[in-house]
Design a protein around this motif. Structure first.
Motif, PDB file in Angstrom:
ATOM      1  N   SER A  91       0.840  -1.198   0.000  1.00 19.92           N
ATOM      2  CA  SER A  91       0.000   0.000   0.000  1.00 19.92           C
ATOM      3  C   SER A  91       0.873   1.245   0.000  1.00 19.92           C
ATOM      4  CB  SER A  91      -0.932   0.024   1.214  1.00 19.92           C
ATOM      5  OG  SER A  91      -0.181   0.136   2.411  1.00 19.92           O
ATOM      6  N   ALA A  92       0.308   2.324  -0.499  1.00 18.83           N
ATOM      7  CA  ALA A  92       0.929   3.646  -0.449  1.00 18.83           C
ATOM      8  C   ALA A  92      -0.049   4.571   0.265  1.00 18.83           C
ATOM      9  CB  ALA A  92       1.225   4.164  -1.852  1.00 18.83           C
ATOM     10  N   VAL A 132      -5.129   9.591   2.096  1.00 19.25           N
ATOM     11  CA  VAL A 132      -5.417   8.891   0.837  1.00 19.25           C
ATOM     12  C   VAL A 132      -4.549   7.640   0.810  1.00 19.25           C
ATOM     13  CG1 VAL A 132      -5.400   9.018  -1.680  1.00 19.25           C
ATOM     14  CG2 VAL A 132      -5.897  11.079  -0.329  1.00 19.25           C
ATOM     15  N   GLN A 133      -5.158   6.518   0.495  1.00 18.64           N
ATOM     16  CA  GLN A 133      -4.407   5.263   0.491  1.00 18.64           C
ATOM     17  C   GLN A 133      -4.726   4.442  -0.750  1.00 18.64           C
ATOM     18  OE1 GLN A 133      -5.256   1.780   3.262  1.00 18.64           O
ATOM     19  NE2 GLN A 133      -3.344   2.536   4.155  1.00 18.64           N
ATOM     20  N   TYR A 134      -3.661   3.937  -1.374  1.00 17.80           N
ATOM     21  CA  TYR A 134      -3.790   3.000  -2.494  1.00 17.80           C
ATOM     22  C   TYR A 134      -3.318   1.636  -1.999  1.00 17.80           C
ATOM     23  CZ  TYR A 134      -4.422   6.930  -5.709  1.00 17.80           C
ATOM     24  OH  TYR A 134      -4.899   8.044  -6.362  1.00 17.80           O
ATOM     25  N   THR A 135      -4.171   0.638  -2.131  1.00 19.91           N
ATOM     26  CA  THR A 135      -3.859  -0.695  -1.611  1.00 19.91           C
ATOM     27  C   THR A 135      -3.907  -1.719  -2.730  1.00 19.91           C
ATOM     28  OG1 THR A 135      -4.875  -0.103   0.502  1.00 19.91           O
ATOM     29  CG2 THR A 135      -4.466  -2.433   0.111  1.00 19.91           C
ATOM     30  N   GLN A 136      -2.957  -2.624  -2.707  1.00 19.57           N
ATOM     31  CA  GLN A 136      -2.922  -3.701  -3.693  1.00 19.57           C
ATOM     32  C   GLN A 136      -3.768  -4.860  -3.182  1.00 19.57           C
ATOM     33  OE1 GLN A 136       0.884  -5.649  -4.300  1.00 19.57           O
ATOM     34  NE2 GLN A 136       0.501  -5.788  -6.501  1.00 19.57           N
ATOM     35  N   ALA A 137      -4.878  -5.114  -3.866  1.00 24.97           N
ATOM     36  CA  ALA A 137      -5.776  -6.185  -3.440  1.00 24.97           C
ATOM     37  C   ALA A 137      -5.163  -7.553  -3.696  1.00 24.97           C
ATOM     38  CB  ALA A 137      -7.111  -6.065  -4.161  1.00 24.97           C
ATOM     39  N   ARG A 146      -8.721   4.477  -1.430  1.00 32.07           N
ATOM     40  CA  ARG A 146      -9.555   4.809  -0.287  1.00 32.07           C
ATOM     41  C   ARG A 146      -9.164   6.175   0.233  1.00 32.07           C
ATOM     42  NH1 ARG A 146      -8.317   2.025   3.970  1.00 32.07           N
ATOM     43  NH2 ARG A 146     -10.344   2.206   4.980  1.00 32.07           N
ATOM     44  N   ARG A 147     -10.173   6.951   0.639  1.00 28.59           N
ATOM     45  CA  ARG A 147      -9.925   8.280   1.203  1.00 28.59           C
ATOM     46  C   ARG A 147     -10.730   8.422   2.489  1.00 28.59           C
ATOM     47  NH1 ARG A 147     -11.489  10.202  -4.278  1.00 28.59           N
ATOM     48  NH2 ARG A 147      -9.611  10.599  -5.517  1.00 28.59           N
ATOM     49  N   TRP A 148     -10.083   9.003   3.510  1.00 29.56           N
ATOM     50  CA  TRP A 148     -10.833   9.284   4.728  1.00 29.56           C
ATOM     51  C   TRP A 148     -10.242  10.529   5.399  1.00 29.56           C
ATOM     52  CZ3 TRP A 148      -7.443   5.109   4.448  1.00 29.56           C
ATOM     53  CH2 TRP A 148      -6.388   5.084   5.365  1.00 29.56           C
ATOM     54  N   VAL A 149     -10.947  11.025   6.395  1.00 24.77           N
ATOM     55  CA  VAL A 149     -10.517  12.234   7.096  1.00 24.77           C
ATOM     56  C   VAL A 149     -10.480  11.972   8.597  1.00 24.77           C
ATOM     57  CG1 VAL A 149     -11.425  13.780   5.328  1.00 24.77           C
ATOM     58  CG2 VAL A 149     -12.883  13.121   7.251  1.00 24.77           C
ATOM     59  N   VAL A 156     -15.604   9.366   5.996  1.00 23.11           N
ATOM     60  CA  VAL A 156     -15.421   9.411   4.543  1.00 23.11           C
ATOM     61  C   VAL A 156     -15.037  10.817   4.088  1.00 23.11           C
ATOM     62  CG1 VAL A 156     -16.540   9.065   2.314  1.00 23.11           C
ATOM     63  CG2 VAL A 156     -17.056   7.541   4.235  1.00 23.11           C
ATOM     64  N   MET A 157     -14.100  10.882   3.143  1.00 22.73           N
ATOM     65  CA  MET A 157     -13.751  12.144   2.508  1.00 22.73           C
ATOM     66  C   MET A 157     -14.748  12.376   1.366  1.00 22.73           C
ATOM     67  SD  MET A 157     -10.162  13.292   0.671  1.00 22.73           S
ATOM     68  CE  MET A 157      -9.193  12.504   1.953  1.00 22.73           C
ATOM     69  N   THR A 158     -15.598  13.382   1.497  1.00 26.07           N
ATOM     70  CA  THR A 158     -16.677  13.592   0.539  1.00 26.07           C
ATOM     71  C   THR A 158     -16.194  14.335  -0.700  1.00 26.07           C
ATOM     72  OG1 THR A 158     -17.326  15.710   1.497  1.00 26.07           O
ATOM     73  CG2 THR A 158     -18.315  13.712   2.445  1.00 26.07           C
TER      74      THR A 158
END
Length: 574
Positions: A91-92, A132-137, A146-149, A156-158
């Protein structure tokens, strides 16, 4: 890229000091296993050597700030950090912290708020946190975004939050004519929205370049294409098509247009500009003009808003002209990529200001160096480089920068290096500085003055000091081969003095006595005689050393300095 012009009728925010990105943490992305950067409001200049990761920092910024743009960044498996054992992270993750929030901002970003506490655990304010996260499934599969706050992934980041973060990215080697082109109906040029925009653009452009360099700009529109008015606004320069104008000037015009758009945007909560290599196609004078203009974002004009600007640069000229507090260095430390901001260094009173005054294009090279040698002045600069070559060290290929501190100003430069600053090998080459009437023997023990001892005390794992017994020239005179080169250089600029001194040295007994006679005959000639000018003399001596057909021995303390700063890297030809 196409330039759009929006007419704002209901301003949301007209304050000048608005929220800004305070920090960014990058985990598992390209070269970065875990890197944290701190930014300031206004202008931020990110510098560093090639392949340090400056573009990766820009792309990390774009992950959030350009998320709503067309053609925004898309990450793949190859963007995940490859660890030293060869495996890739799965993940990044990018964590953004915004500070200086207004009451309205805190209301808008309620779920993103994180309390700021002082040393007594008292809450002093709030910051907004975006992740912000990029995950390798699965291996080889697409990355999941995925984005969150805030502190909890359930927040959730709207889309509305993303739209409030307005940033424009200008890529390197861009062709601004693509965004500044088409034609315009003559009748529309006199209409207030267009004429006022023309006035604003020309005013901004002249403020950037001054009346001598500014060009006449005019909005243009593809004839009859009213449905795409905002998308087809372009510029004419002095009555010419934009494509007929120089690429460097077009880049300046384009940046002025983009900054104007952002500065006049009172709707977005945050406005930023991300520019890679803005010095491209600009000669040094225009680089200075551009930098002065970019600084204006820190003190916006009446009716404008603050814009946070992120700039990456390979230009020592750009770094030399910049305010030290604006600079952020990305470099390779022993543990991997790291970041350091000179504004976080601890300087003695007045030393940071002195460093700012002393920085020029040559000295600003230290922000891009992988290894550094600090010397006192121009004489040492010439001689150390020539002697290093004779000792078998290729400074250029080993990425060593030799920096003159213009006298004993090491205390203005050293706060940039060491365990708590840039962790790169740094050798300080200087004099033991004994009294003027003291002449050490060739094999005597090194005796440091009080100032030299203070300098020695500043050493750590990354900064080491190396001292001559008296001066570099005195130590050079200890060996017969070097003495002859020194006499030959003296004869070239002072034939009579050189001839007489050669005879006097031949009558001396032992290397130490001959070194004293040679040194005093040039640099301590007495009150009634003028001393030899070190700068001119050293330049000629360095040339003689470099072109000598025979071997030239190098003083042991210089060899030690070169070995320390270059480390295990092979010598030239090794």
């Amino acid at each position: 890229m196409v330039v759009t012009v929006e007419l704002i009728s209901l301003p949301r925010n007209t304050e000048k000091n608005l929220m800004h990105l305070q920090s960014l943490r990058i985990q598992g992305f390209r070269r970065f296993d875990d890197l944290s950067l701190r930014f300031k409001s206004g202008l931020n200049i990110i510098v560093g050597p090639n392949n340090a990761g400056k573009t990766a920092v820009v792309d990390a910024l774009r992950v959030l700030l350009s998320a709503s743009d067309e053609g925004n960044l898309r990450l793949t498996e190859l963007d995940l950090h490859q660890q030293r054992n060869g495996t890739r992270r799965t993940s990044a993750t990018f964590t953004f912290i915004f500070s200086n929030l207004s009451d309205d901002d805190e209301a808008d970003y309620m779920t993103a708020l994180v309390p700021v506490k002082d040393s007594t655990e008292t809450i002093t304010g709030y910051e907004a946190r975006f992740t912000v996260q990029y995950t390798q499934a699965e291996p080889g599969g697409r990355l999941r975004l995925r984005r969150w706050v805030g502190l909890h992934e359930e927040n959730v980041m709207t889309t509305e939050m993303l739209e409030e973060l307005r940033a424009i990215y200008l890529q390197p080697l861009r062709d601004p004519a693509l965004g500044l082109k088409p034609e315009f109906d003559e009748a529309l040029k006199t209409k207030p929205p267009v004429s006022s925009t023309n006035l604003a653009l020309n005013t901004k452009h002249e403020n950037m370049l001054g009346s001598e360099l500014a060009q006449v700009l005019a909005l243009e529109l593809t004839s009859g294409d009213f449905n795409r008015f905002a998308a087809r606004v372009g510029l004419a320069v002095g009555g010419m098509e934009i494509e007929q104008n120089g690429l460097g000037f077009n880049n300046l015009i384009y940046m002025a247009v983009v900054l104007s758009e952002l500065a006049l945007n009172t709707e977005a909560t945050y406005c930023g500009l991300i520019v890679e290599e803005p010095e491209a196609h600009l000669h040094p004078q225009l680089q200075a003009v551009l930098l002065d203009y970019l600084r204006t974002v820190e003190k916006p004009a009446e009716g404008e808003r603050a814009v946070q600007v992120f700039v990456t640069s390979h230009s020592p000229n750009f770094a030399a002209l910049a305010d030290i507090d604006s600079i952020c260095c990305v470099y390779e430390s022993p543990s991997g990529p790291a970041a350091f901001a000179p504004r976080d260094a601890t300087f003695a009173v007045g030393k940071k200001e002195k460093l700012q005054r002393y920085l020029n294009v040559t000295r600003a090279e230290l922000f891009f160096a992988r290894r550094v040698i600090l010397v006192e002045g121009t004489a040492e600069l010439f001689l150390v480089e020539a002697l290093a070559t004779k000792a078998g060290f290729d400074l250029r290929k080993n990425s060593v920068s030799v920096i003159s501190t213009d006298g004993l100003n090491f205390d203005a430069f050293l706060p940039l290096f060491g365990e708590n600053a840039m962790q790169i090998p740094t050798a300080v080459i200087t004099d033991a500085d004994p009294p003027a009437d003291f002449f050490p023997e060739k094999d005597s023990t090194l005796q440091l003055s009080a100032n030299a001892s203070l300098l020695k005390a500043s050493e750590d794992d990354f900064v080491h000091c190396f001292f001559s017994k008296k001066t570099l020239e005195y130590d050079l005179a200890f060996e017969a081969d070097r003495r002859q080169l020194m006499i030959d250089a003296l004869k070239e600029i002072h034939p009579v003095i050189g001839k007489a001194l050669e005879t006097e040295i031949d009558e001396g007994v032992g290397d130490s006595e001959k070194a004293k006679r040679l040194y005093c005959g040039m640099f301590q000639r007495g009150e009634t005689k003028e001393d030899v000018q070190k700068g001119r003399y050293s330049q000629i001596l360095a040339y003689g050393i470099a072109t000598s057909k025979t071997a030239v021995t190098v003083p042991p303390y210089l060899v030690s300095a070169l070995q320390f700063v270059i480390g295990a890297v092979e010598k030239a030809g090794g």
